[in-house]
Design an enzyme around this catalytic site. Structure first.
Site, PDB file in Angstrom:
ATOM      1  N   ASN A  56       0.817  -1.217   0.000  1.00 30.47           N
ATOM      2  CA  ASN A  56       0.000   0.000   0.000  1.00 30.47           C
ATOM      3  C   ASN A  56       0.851   1.267   0.000  1.00 30.47           C
ATOM      4  OD1 ASN A  56      -2.437  -1.459   0.133  1.00 30.47           O
ATOM      5  ND2 ASN A  56      -2.228  -1.659   2.364  1.00 30.47           N
ATOM      6  N   HIS A 142     -14.258  -0.206   5.871  1.00 32.69           N
ATOM      7  CA  HIS A 142     -13.185  -0.977   6.508  1.00 32.69           C
ATOM      8  C   HIS A 142     -13.600  -1.531   7.882  1.00 32.69           C
ATOM      9  CE1 HIS A 142      -9.128  -1.607   8.305  1.00 32.69           C
ATOM     10  NE2 HIS A 142      -8.785  -1.840   7.050  1.00 32.69           N
ATOM     11  N   GLU A 183     -15.679   5.266   2.978  1.00 30.83           N
ATOM     12  CA  GLU A 183     -14.291   5.462   2.574  1.00 30.83           C
ATOM     13  C   GLU A 183     -14.271   6.335   1.331  1.00 30.83           C
ATOM     14  OE1 GLU A 183     -11.886   1.878   2.326  1.00 30.83           O
ATOM     15  OE2 GLU A 183     -13.132   0.897   3.814  1.00 30.83           O
ATOM     16  N   SER A 187     -10.837   0.173   0.038  1.00 29.44           N
ATOM     17  CA  SER A 187      -9.542  -0.485   0.165  1.00 29.44           C
ATOM     18  C   SER A 187      -9.449  -1.789  -0.611  1.00 29.44           C
ATOM     19  CB  SER A 187      -9.225  -0.733   1.629  1.00 29.44           C
ATOM     20  OG  SER A 187     -10.209  -1.558   2.223  1.00 29.44           O
ATOM     21  N   ASP A 212     -13.074   7.936   5.446  1.00 30.80           N
ATOM     22  CA  ASP A 212     -11.749   7.379   5.696  1.00 30.80           C
ATOM     23  C   ASP A 212     -11.001   7.390   4.364  1.00 30.80           C
ATOM     24  OD1 ASP A 212      -9.496   5.816   6.147  1.00 30.80           O
ATOM     25  OD2 ASP A 212     -10.521   4.479   7.543  1.00 30.80           O
ATOM     26  N   HIS A 215      -6.734   5.260   1.455  1.00 26.05           N
ATOM     27  CA  HIS A 215      -6.130   4.935   0.162  1.00 26.05           C
ATOM     28  C   HIS A 215      -6.184   6.099  -0.827  1.00 26.05           C
ATOM     29  CE1 HIS A 215      -5.667   0.727   1.296  1.00 26.05           C
ATOM     30  NE2 HIS A 215      -6.764   0.939   1.994  1.00 26.05           N
ATOM     31  N   LYS A 234       0.076   4.245   4.544  1.00 27.32           N
ATOM     32  CA  LYS A 234      -0.061   3.762   3.164  1.00 27.32           C
ATOM     33  C   LYS A 234       0.668   4.720   2.217  1.00 27.32           C
ATOM     34  CE  LYS A 234      -3.698   0.858   4.604  1.00 27.32           C
ATOM     35  NZ  LYS A 234      -5.074   0.757   5.076  1.00 27.32           N
TER      36      LYS A 234
HETATM   37  C1  LIG Z   1      -5.578   0.309   6.284  1.00 30.26           C
HETATM   38  C2  LIG Z   1      -6.817   1.007   6.650  1.00 30.26           C
HETATM   39  C3  LIG Z   1      -7.015   1.479   7.935  1.00 30.26           C
HETATM   40  C4  LIG Z   1      -6.056   1.195   9.054  1.00 30.26           C
HETATM   41  O1  LIG Z   1      -4.993   2.075   9.029  1.00 30.26           O
HETATM   42  P1  LIG Z   1      -3.674   1.677   9.858  1.00 30.26           P
HETATM   43  O2  LIG Z   1      -2.932   2.956   9.979  1.00 30.26           O
HETATM   44  O3  LIG Z   1      -2.970   0.648   9.060  1.00 30.26           O
HETATM   45  O4  LIG Z   1      -4.144   1.149  11.173  1.00 30.26           O
HETATM   46  C5  LIG Z   1      -8.145   2.204   8.196  1.00 30.26           C
HETATM   47  N1  LIG Z   1      -9.059   2.431   7.254  1.00 30.26           N
HETATM   48  C6  LIG Z   1      -8.912   1.976   5.999  1.00 30.26           C
HETATM   49  C7  LIG Z   1      -9.951   2.275   4.987  1.00 30.26           C
HETATM   50  C8  LIG Z   1      -7.791   1.242   5.659  1.00 30.26           C
HETATM   51  O5  LIG Z   1      -7.665   0.753   4.441  1.00 30.26           O
END
Ligand SMILES: *Cc1c(COP(=O)(O)O)cnc(C)c1O
Length: 380
Positions: A56, A142, A183, A187, A212, A215, A234
């Site tokens: 990622n 997520h 999101e 993801s 969120d 990505h 990421k």
């Molecule tokens: C990877 C991810 C997370 C978690 O983030 P980390 O910093 O790895 O704990 C949260 N939300 C989404 C949409 C993700 O893809």
């Protein structure tokens, strides 16, 4: 079974072994293998260097010399760990510069950095809503958004993935304070939420919108939510999570987000690395556009629909078949791990192919060719 604990707590051992048996039978047992990063988009695994299409680290910043140098300087100057929570003595001066930069990039008033993206969701959501309130959440959001929603105690209703009509229906029925969760870039599927329309719906009905952007960092949408959450692990190639929001919301989090209050600050090196990575993201738009361009090349080669992000899902179905497809590719020198339930809905186990700035076009075409030849997975 000779250990003292196994003898003294037999029901514990039985419990774990029975659970593992069920997972094995369903092809859903997970395993950890040592994976060392070994050169541009390369992973050393089982003694072999593989070309990875499942990191990622989209902009290949975790290995960027400027990012590494910034982390090394912070490590030497401030030490390996934060020593306490941010509210005690763990609030390194590096936080301020990082948060200022994040807020500016996201067009927000203020930002707050958490231990991780998972911790940010687990802290922010329960600080905003609770029993008697309502959460409307996209079905493909997520796992940590669902976890935060459950922890909050609010009534949770799931709307069909990216389905504005369904969301509108659920908003129409609302009587309580309502938080909508989604999101920006999904993801596991790589598609984007209809951000502008969702924002308008929430404004109309007085609901709050939290997205969120784990990505999507580096490719910001024009239409932004008032609550923008994300991760520094990421695209930014480091570690940590964040919330960008109006100042009063950020101030409230400093007192009420339990994963911030009761967890140790990030290592200074992670903060410095993230800040250096954001500086690069801001000044190198071509680097940020490249992974999606490579994804487009890949999709074109396989006759797949054009991608909306660097994430391309090749949906296979059964978990065992996804594992087999991944093995096929590994034999050809590619690392594309199988993604299985519960990371994705039952019946949609897949190869999740991701592209990064360090991939060459020739790498991408070789992978597409290999997928076509092995016939695994069947492109849809
Ligand atoms: C990877 C991810 C997370 C978690 O983030 P980390 O910093 O790895 O704990 C949260 N939300 C989404 C949409 C993700 O893809």
């Amino acid at each position: 079974m000779t250990s003292r604990d196994a003898r003294d707590f037999p029901s514990l051992i039985d419990f774990a072994q029975n659970k593992l048996g069920v997972l094995d039978a369903a092809g859903l047992r997970r395993d950890l293998s040592p994976n060392d990063r070994a050169g541009p988009a390369r992973i050393l695994r089982n003694g072999r260097v593989l070309l990875s299409f499942c990191c990622n680290d989209y902009y290949s910043l975790s290995r960027h010399p400027k990012v590494i140098a910034a982390a090394a300087r912070a490590l030497a100057e401030f030490g390996a760990g934060a020593g306490a929570s941010r509210l005690v003595t763990g609030n390194s001066s590096l936080y301020a510069a990082l948060e200022e930069k994040l807020a500016a990039m996201k067009g927000a008033e203020a930002a707050l950095v958490f231990g991780s993206g998972y911790l940010a969701n687990m802290g922010v959501i329960p600080a905003l809503v609770g029993a008697g309130d309502v959460i409307l959440i996209d079905s493909l959001a997520h796992a940590c958004m669902f976890a935060g929603a459950r922890l909050s105690g609010a009534t949770m209703k799931i709307f069909r993935h990216n389905d504005l009509d369904h969301l509108r229906d659920l908003l129409g029925a609302r009587a309580a304070r309502t938080l909508v969760l989604t999101e920006t870039v999904f993801s596991m599927d790589g598609d984007r939420a209809p951000a502008a329309a969702m924002r308008a719906l929430c404004v109309e009905s007085g609901a709050w919108l939290l997205t969120d952007d784990a990505h999507g960092l580096g490719r910001e949408d024009e239409s932004r939510a008032p609550l923008q959450l994300g991760t520094l692990s990421k695209g930014a190639g480091s570690y940590g999570g964040y919330l960008c929001a109006p100042t009063p919301v950020i101030e409230l989090m400093k007192s009420r987000a339990r994963t911030l209050v009761f967890s140790t600050g990030l290592p200074p090196a992670s903060l410095a690395a993230a800040k250096a990575a954001l500086d690069i993201i801001e000044t190198e738009p071509a680097r940020c556009a490249r992974p999606t361009k490579l994804a487009a090349l890949f999709c074109e080669a396989l006759g797949l629909p054009a991608p909306e992000s660097p994430i391309v899902p090749l949906i296979i179905g059964a978990p065992q078949a996804a594992l087999a497809a991944s093995k096929h590719l590994e034999a050809e020198g590619f690392l594309v791990t199988a993604i299985r339930p519960p990371s994705v809905p039952a019946g949609t186990a897949r190869l999740r192919v991701t592209f990064c700035a360090d991939h060459q076009e020739s790498d991408v075409l070789r992978l597409a060719d290999s997928i076509r030849r092995t016939g695994a997975p069947p492109p849809r």
